[in-house]
Write a protein that holds these residues in place. Sequence first.
Motif, PDB file in Angstrom:
ATOM      1  N   LEU A   2     -96.670  -2.802 -42.940  1.00 19.10           N
ATOM      2  CA  LEU A   2     -95.722  -2.625 -44.044  1.00 19.10           C
ATOM      3  C   LEU A   2     -95.339  -1.156 -44.201  1.00 19.10           C
ATOM      4  O   LEU A   2     -94.158  -0.828 -44.356  1.00 19.10           O
ATOM      5  CB  LEU A   2     -96.331  -3.157 -45.332  1.00 19.10           C
ATOM      6  CG  LEU A   2     -95.475  -3.036 -46.600  1.00 19.10           C
ATOM      7  CD1 LEU A   2     -94.172  -3.794 -46.426  1.00 19.10           C
ATOM      8  CD2 LEU A   2     -96.241  -3.546 -47.819  1.00 19.10           C
ATOM      9  N   HIS A   3     -96.312  -0.269 -44.133  1.00 18.46           N
ATOM     10  CA  HIS A   3     -96.017   1.166 -44.221  1.00 18.46           C
ATOM     11  C   HIS A   3     -95.139   1.613 -43.049  1.00 18.46           C
ATOM     12  O   HIS A   3     -94.237   2.440 -43.213  1.00 18.46           O
ATOM     13  CB  HIS A   3     -97.314   1.971 -44.247  1.00 18.46           C
ATOM     14  CG  HIS A   3     -98.063   1.886 -45.541  1.00 18.46           C
ATOM     15  ND1 HIS A   3     -97.492   2.238 -46.748  1.00 18.46           N
ATOM     16  CD2 HIS A   3     -99.333   1.487 -45.820  1.00 18.46           C
ATOM     17  CE1 HIS A   3     -98.387   2.061 -47.721  1.00 18.46           C
ATOM     18  NE2 HIS A   3     -99.504   1.600 -47.183  1.00 18.46           N
ATOM     19  N   ALA A   4     -95.407   1.066 -41.876  1.00 19.58           N
ATOM     20  CA  ALA A   4     -94.608   1.419 -40.697  1.00 19.58           C
ATOM     21  C   ALA A   4     -93.143   1.054 -40.917  1.00 19.58           C
ATOM     22  O   ALA A   4     -92.235   1.832 -40.594  1.00 19.58           O
ATOM     23  CB  ALA A   4     -95.158   0.713 -39.463  1.00 19.58           C
ATOM     24  N   ALA A   5     -92.908  -0.140 -41.483  1.00 21.47           N
ATOM     25  CA  ALA A   5     -91.535  -0.571 -41.743  1.00 21.47           C
ATOM     26  C   ALA A   5     -90.842   0.364 -42.730  1.00 21.47           C
ATOM     27  O   ALA A   5     -89.655   0.677 -42.585  1.00 21.47           O
ATOM     28  CB  ALA A   5     -91.532  -2.002 -42.274  1.00 21.47           C
ATOM     29  N   GLU A   6     -91.587   0.831 -43.718  1.00 21.09           N
ATOM     30  CA  GLU A   6     -91.013   1.719 -44.725  1.00 21.09           C
ATOM     31  C   GLU A   6     -90.679   3.101 -44.157  1.00 21.09           C
ATOM     32  O   GLU A   6     -89.817   3.798 -44.687  1.00 21.09           O
ATOM     33  CB  GLU A   6     -91.991   1.871 -45.892  1.00 21.09           C
ATOM     34  CG  GLU A   6     -92.221   0.578 -46.665  1.00 21.09           C
ATOM     35  CD  GLU A   6     -93.378   0.683 -47.648  1.00 21.09           C
ATOM     36  OE1 GLU A   6     -94.181   1.641 -47.507  1.00 21.09           O
ATOM     37  OE2 GLU A   6     -93.495  -0.169 -48.545  1.00 21.09           O
ATOM     38  N   LEU A   7     -91.349   3.485 -43.074  1.00 19.75           N
ATOM     39  CA  LEU A   7     -91.198   4.836 -42.527  1.00 19.75           C
ATOM     40  C   LEU A   7     -90.282   4.912 -41.311  1.00 19.75           C
ATOM     41  O   LEU A   7     -90.114   5.993 -40.745  1.00 19.75           O
ATOM     42  CB  LEU A   7     -92.580   5.380 -42.141  1.00 19.75           C
ATOM     43  CG  LEU A   7     -93.547   5.661 -43.298  1.00 19.75           C
ATOM     44  CD1 LEU A   7     -94.939   5.953 -42.752  1.00 19.75           C
ATOM     45  CD2 LEU A   7     -93.046   6.840 -44.130  1.00 19.75           C
ATOM     46  N   ARG A   8     -89.684   3.800 -40.902  1.00 16.35           N
ATOM     47  CA  ARG A   8     -88.901   3.800 -39.661  1.00 16.35           C
ATOM     48  C   ARG A   8     -87.773   4.810 -39.660  1.00 16.35           C
ATOM     49  O   ARG A   8     -87.503   5.454 -38.650  1.00 16.35           O
ATOM     50  CB  ARG A   8     -88.336   2.394 -39.402  1.00 16.35           C
ATOM     51  CG  ARG A   8     -89.363   1.449 -38.831  1.00 16.35           C
ATOM     52  CD  ARG A   8     -88.803   0.062 -38.626  1.00 16.35           C
ATOM     53  NE  ARG A   8     -89.887  -0.888 -38.408  1.00 16.35           N
ATOM     54  CZ  ARG A   8     -89.892  -2.117 -38.880  1.00 16.35           C
ATOM     55  NH1 ARG A   8     -88.876  -2.564 -39.608  1.00 16.35           N
ATOM     56  NH2 ARG A   8     -90.917  -2.914 -38.635  1.00 16.35           N
ATOM     57  N   ASP A   9     -87.112   4.965 -40.784  1.00 21.03           N
ATOM     58  CA  ASP A   9     -85.994   5.912 -40.846  1.00 21.03           C
ATOM     59  C   ASP A   9     -86.479   7.340 -41.064  1.00 21.03           C
ATOM     60  O   ASP A   9     -86.047   8.263 -40.382  1.00 21.03           O
ATOM     61  CB  ASP A   9     -85.026   5.525 -41.967  1.00 21.03           C
ATOM     62  CG  ASP A   9     -84.288   4.236 -41.667  1.00 21.03           C
ATOM     63  OD1 ASP A   9     -84.163   3.900 -40.476  1.00 21.03           O
ATOM     64  OD2 ASP A   9     -83.872   3.559 -42.615  1.00 21.03           O
ATOM     65  N   ALA A  10     -87.389   7.537 -42.018  1.00 21.00           N
ATOM     66  CA  ALA A  10     -87.811   8.875 -42.406  1.00 21.00           C
ATOM     67  C   ALA A  10     -88.772   9.509 -41.405  1.00 21.00           C
ATOM     68  O   ALA A  10     -88.713  10.719 -41.164  1.00 21.00           O
ATOM     69  CB  ALA A  10     -88.471   8.829 -43.789  1.00 21.00           C
ATOM     70  N   ALA A  11     -89.668   8.727 -40.822  1.00 18.88           N
ATOM     71  CA  ALA A  11     -90.679   9.275 -39.904  1.00 18.88           C
ATOM     72  C   ALA A  11     -90.930   8.276 -38.783  1.00 18.88           C
ATOM     73  O   ALA A  11     -91.966   7.586 -38.761  1.00 18.88           O
ATOM     74  CB  ALA A  11     -91.967   9.587 -40.664  1.00 18.88           C
TER      75      ALA A  11
END
Length: 473
Positions: free
Chosen positions: A61-70
């Motif tokens: 879930l964290h990975a999905a949230e960070l795809r654009d930013a990091a």
Amino acid sequence: MNDLAGVRQVDARGGARWRTCAIVLAVLLAVFLAAAGLVWKRERDRASAQERLALAHGLALHAAELRDAAPGTARDLGLAAVKIHSDGQTRAGLIDTLVGERGDELTPVASGEVALSGDGRIALTGAGDEVSVWDLTTRLDPKIVDKPDRIAVLKGHKEDVGAVALSFDGRTALTGGDDGVTIVWDLTDPAKPIRMAALAGGKTTKDAGSVLAAAVSRDGRTAVIADDDGNVTVWDLTDRSRPARLSVTRARTSSYIRDFGLSADGGGAVTVDGDGAVTVWDLADPSRRVKSAGLALPAKSAATAMSADGRVVLAGNAYRAGLWNLDDRSRPVSTAVFDVPLADIYDMALTSDGKIALLAGPSDSGILWDLSAPSGPARTAALKGYAREIDSVALSADGGIALAAGPGGVSLWDLRGLAEVVADPERAACSGNTNAEIDKADWARYAGGADWSDYGGGGSDVLAVCFISPGSA
């Protein structure tokens, strides 16, 4: 003496019984302790498995949230999730992250229409009353750092462009406008386009409504134009400077054509009208279009596509899509109806063999589907674009290149080698990147209190993600 011997005999028998009882009790105790140990181990393993599952899903879930930013952190977290617990959710998340790295912005200019040549070399993007021509061979070359801009612009419409189409070889282009005119272009030299002719959608120029859809056969000799008056016009482009109108058919009495697909040989077509009805047409005799069959979903359709061989038709609407086999165009066979995570479908594209589909709508992601098993379509990946929504999509013949366009611009996707990523996302993530690591700070931030050392961190300052063992916890 006899009495004493008897007593001794009784004592011996009693001692033997006590020894037997002790042995039995010891065995029972051992069995009990072993059983208790097994129960304890089973509970511990179950708790450990639940911990791994919760941790893996949290990291995904964290990975999905960070795809654009990091994106780098997103990749490492997604890979760790799969390593800790590989299931459909963690694998899909990692695949989406890896596919996201293959996307790039072609142009930030809003576009409602895109088209792609069969080999994925030439692209068209429509914005306002003009259409841009792009050479994707240079855009996709990783050795070229400064990506070139569009190579040409197609102008000539008095109003906005509502449809674009390209032949398989990219040498013939169609641009249809709200002025009711479709212009034929020679792109033999895509940097120097030549305007060849203008086509009216209806029987006369006054009879033509705004052009909503256009398609051209693989050899560039047949064009089909649909307008908002419901006219579907077939043209012979053998001589592109002097096109011949072959037929005009009003698909429905009081409805427009919102989408259609054309087979590579120009012998078959499928249309979706404004009422959501899907119709298959036989164009073996282009001068006499024949309705072959109607296709029905539980709800009205919004978009459709046809494979190049004319044997596969895809149509869809809100949250649902249907697949048909057209080996016999007069008797379509429904092979699958499947759920789609889109509140509506604005556009769809199929590869030449009909085994890969790209669907898009009121979302910032296009959804790739594997249709190789017609009875069981499977989601492959999400192509997250730069727009609030995606209005138009295109795929190269083999599915190696994709375009997605909307209010936020046009995204270009290099999907070559995607099959290997889908088959083994762990290997794809670690290939050439075995140094993928998560440091203590990120672990503390995203792992929800899980013990660093249980997953290979130990006394090191970093966790080597590619070397996490699935059962290391």
